[in-house]
Design a protein around this motif. Sequence first.
Motif, PDB file in Angstrom:
ATOM      1  N   ASP A 142       0.848  -1.193   0.000  1.00  0.00           N
ATOM      2  CA  ASP A 142       0.000   0.000   0.000  1.00  0.00           C
ATOM      3  C   ASP A 142       0.886   1.247   0.000  1.00  0.00           C
ATOM      4  O   ASP A 142       2.093   1.182   0.225  1.00  0.00           O
ATOM      5  CB  ASP A 142      -0.974   0.003   1.182  1.00  0.00           C
ATOM      6  N   PHE A 143       0.253   2.402  -0.211  1.00  0.00           N
ATOM      7  CA  PHE A 143       1.015   3.635  -0.389  1.00  0.00           C
ATOM      8  C   PHE A 143       1.804   4.017   0.866  1.00  0.00           C
ATOM      9  O   PHE A 143       2.959   4.407   0.775  1.00  0.00           O
ATOM     10  CB  PHE A 143       0.092   4.793  -0.794  1.00  0.00           C
ATOM     11  N   GLY A 144       1.201   3.896   2.036  1.00  0.00           N
ATOM     12  CA  GLY A 144       1.894   4.245   3.279  1.00  0.00           C
ATOM     13  C   GLY A 144       3.135   3.393   3.498  1.00  0.00           C
ATOM     14  O   GLY A 144       4.203   3.895   3.867  1.00  0.00           O
ATOM     15  N   ALA A 145       2.996   2.097   3.263  1.00  0.00           N
ATOM     16  CA  ALA A 145       4.133   1.185   3.430  1.00  0.00           C
ATOM     17  C   ALA A 145       5.219   1.483   2.382  1.00  0.00           C
ATOM     18  O   ALA A 145       6.413   1.393   2.685  1.00  0.00           O
ATOM     19  CB  ALA A 145       3.671  -0.260   3.324  1.00  0.00           C
ATOM     20  N   LEU A 146       4.802   1.861   1.176  1.00  0.00           N
ATOM     21  CA  LEU A 146       5.769   2.194   0.125  1.00  0.00           C
ATOM     22  C   LEU A 146       6.565   3.442   0.507  1.00  0.00           C
ATOM     23  O   LEU A 146       7.774   3.491   0.323  1.00  0.00           O
ATOM     24  CB  LEU A 146       5.057   2.415  -1.214  1.00  0.00           C
ATOM     25  N   LEU A 175       9.040   2.456   3.137  1.00  0.00           N
ATOM     26  CA  LEU A 175      10.070   1.651   2.483  1.00  0.00           C
ATOM     27  C   LEU A 175      11.052   2.553   1.728  1.00  0.00           C
ATOM     28  O   LEU A 175      12.273   2.381   1.824  1.00  0.00           O
ATOM     29  CB  LEU A 175       9.427   0.659   1.517  1.00  0.00           C
ATOM     30  N   ASN A 176      10.524   3.534   1.009  1.00  0.00           N
ATOM     31  CA  ASN A 176      11.357   4.479   0.265  1.00  0.00           C
ATOM     32  C   ASN A 176      12.291   5.232   1.215  1.00  0.00           C
ATOM     33  O   ASN A 176      13.476   5.410   0.926  1.00  0.00           O
ATOM     34  CB  ASN A 176      10.473   5.451  -0.520  1.00  0.00           C
ATOM     35  N   SER A 178      19.964   8.823  -4.472  1.00  0.00           N
ATOM     36  CA  SER A 178      18.604   9.334  -4.569  1.00  0.00           C
ATOM     37  C   SER A 178      17.635   8.220  -4.911  1.00  0.00           C
ATOM     38  O   SER A 178      18.043   7.147  -5.366  1.00  0.00           O
ATOM     39  CB  SER A 178      18.514  10.436  -5.634  1.00  0.00           C
ATOM     40  N   THR A 179      16.350   8.481  -4.664  1.00  0.00           N
ATOM     41  CA  THR A 179      15.299   7.530  -5.025  1.00  0.00           C
ATOM     42  C   THR A 179      14.134   8.285  -5.645  1.00  0.00           C
ATOM     43  O   THR A 179      13.922   9.464  -5.352  1.00  0.00           O
ATOM     44  CB  THR A 179      14.774   6.753  -3.796  1.00  0.00           C
ATOM     45  N   LYS A 180      13.389   7.594  -6.496  1.00  0.00           N
ATOM     46  CA  LYS A 180      12.138   8.107  -7.061  1.00  0.00           C
ATOM     47  C   LYS A 180      11.102   7.018  -6.877  1.00  0.00           C
ATOM     48  O   LYS A 180      11.324   5.872  -7.242  1.00  0.00           O
ATOM     49  CB  LYS A 180      12.288   8.448  -8.541  1.00  0.00           C
ATOM     50  N   MET A 181       9.972   7.397  -6.330  1.00  0.00           N
ATOM     51  CA  MET A 181       8.930   6.435  -5.985  1.00  0.00           C
ATOM     52  C   MET A 181       7.733   6.647  -6.903  1.00  0.00           C
ATOM     53  O   MET A 181       7.322   7.779  -7.145  1.00  0.00           O
ATOM     54  CB  MET A 181       8.560   6.692  -4.522  1.00  0.00           C
ATOM     55  N   GLY A 185       1.211  -2.484  -9.026  1.00  0.00           N
ATOM     56  CA  GLY A 185       2.633  -2.693  -8.795  1.00  0.00           C
ATOM     57  C   GLY A 185       3.346  -1.356  -8.692  1.00  0.00           C
ATOM     58  O   GLY A 185       3.122  -0.475  -9.516  1.00  0.00           O
ATOM     59  N   SER A 186       4.145  -1.183  -7.688  1.00  0.00           N
ATOM     60  CA  SER A 186       4.844   0.075  -7.455  1.00  0.00           C
ATOM     61  C   SER A 186       6.307  -0.060  -7.826  1.00  0.00           C
ATOM     62  O   SER A 186       6.850  -1.169  -7.908  1.00  0.00           O
ATOM     63  CB  SER A 186       4.720   0.478  -5.990  1.00  0.00           C
ATOM     64  N   ILE A 187       6.950   1.086  -8.017  1.00  0.00           N
ATOM     65  CA  ILE A 187       8.350   1.117  -8.431  1.00  0.00           C
ATOM     66  C   ILE A 187       9.106   2.111  -7.561  1.00  0.00           C
ATOM     67  O   ILE A 187       8.610   3.207  -7.281  1.00  0.00           O
ATOM     68  CB  ILE A 187       8.485   1.537  -9.904  1.00  0.00           C
ATOM     69  N   VAL A 188      10.324   1.729  -7.169  1.00  0.00           N
ATOM     70  CA  VAL A 188      11.265   2.649  -6.547  1.00  0.00           C
ATOM     71  C   VAL A 188      12.528   2.578  -7.390  1.00  0.00           C
ATOM     72  O   VAL A 188      13.134   1.511  -7.517  1.00  0.00           O
ATOM     73  CB  VAL A 188      11.571   2.283  -5.074  1.00  0.00           C
TER      74      VAL A 188
END
Length: 155
Positions: free
Chosen positions: A79-83, A86-87, A98-101, A107-110
């Motif tokens: 879910d979005f909060g956990a993502l 995690l980020n 750096s990271t981009k979420m 399916g989500s991407i980091v």
Amino acid sequence: MKNISMMCVTLLIFGSTSLKAQNVFDKIDNALNKVDKASNTAGKAGGTGDKLLGFFSKKKKAGDVAAQNSTVITINGIDFGALRVLNENIQKCKGVESTKMKYAASGSIVQVQHTGSSEDLLKLIQKSDAKDVFADKNLEGLEDGKIAVTLGKKK
């Protein structure tokens, strides 16, 4: 008297030649000075340009390695909060620049810019607060530039 007049003529010829030679040397010297001034001006302008460009470029942190790698982490079942948490945990890992979420229910991407290989990044993440998400049971794939994770798989 003849000798004196010959001597005077000789002195006039040599004196005239000497003056002409000196004139040529002066012209060469002036030309070299102009080239020198132009070179100095160009050098100063280049230095000023480099300084100006330096203000706009991203500052490197001490210890950063020039060559950065990119790894795309795909995460299914989060879910979005956990993502977001995690980020943040991934950003805390050593060597992460750096990271981009990107979140999507399917399916989500980091995307992570980091030093070292994707395998090195995975090892660092598995030692962080995100170790539960990246447990071996959740890993779907690992290759250069890609890590795939699926959460909530059946055992």
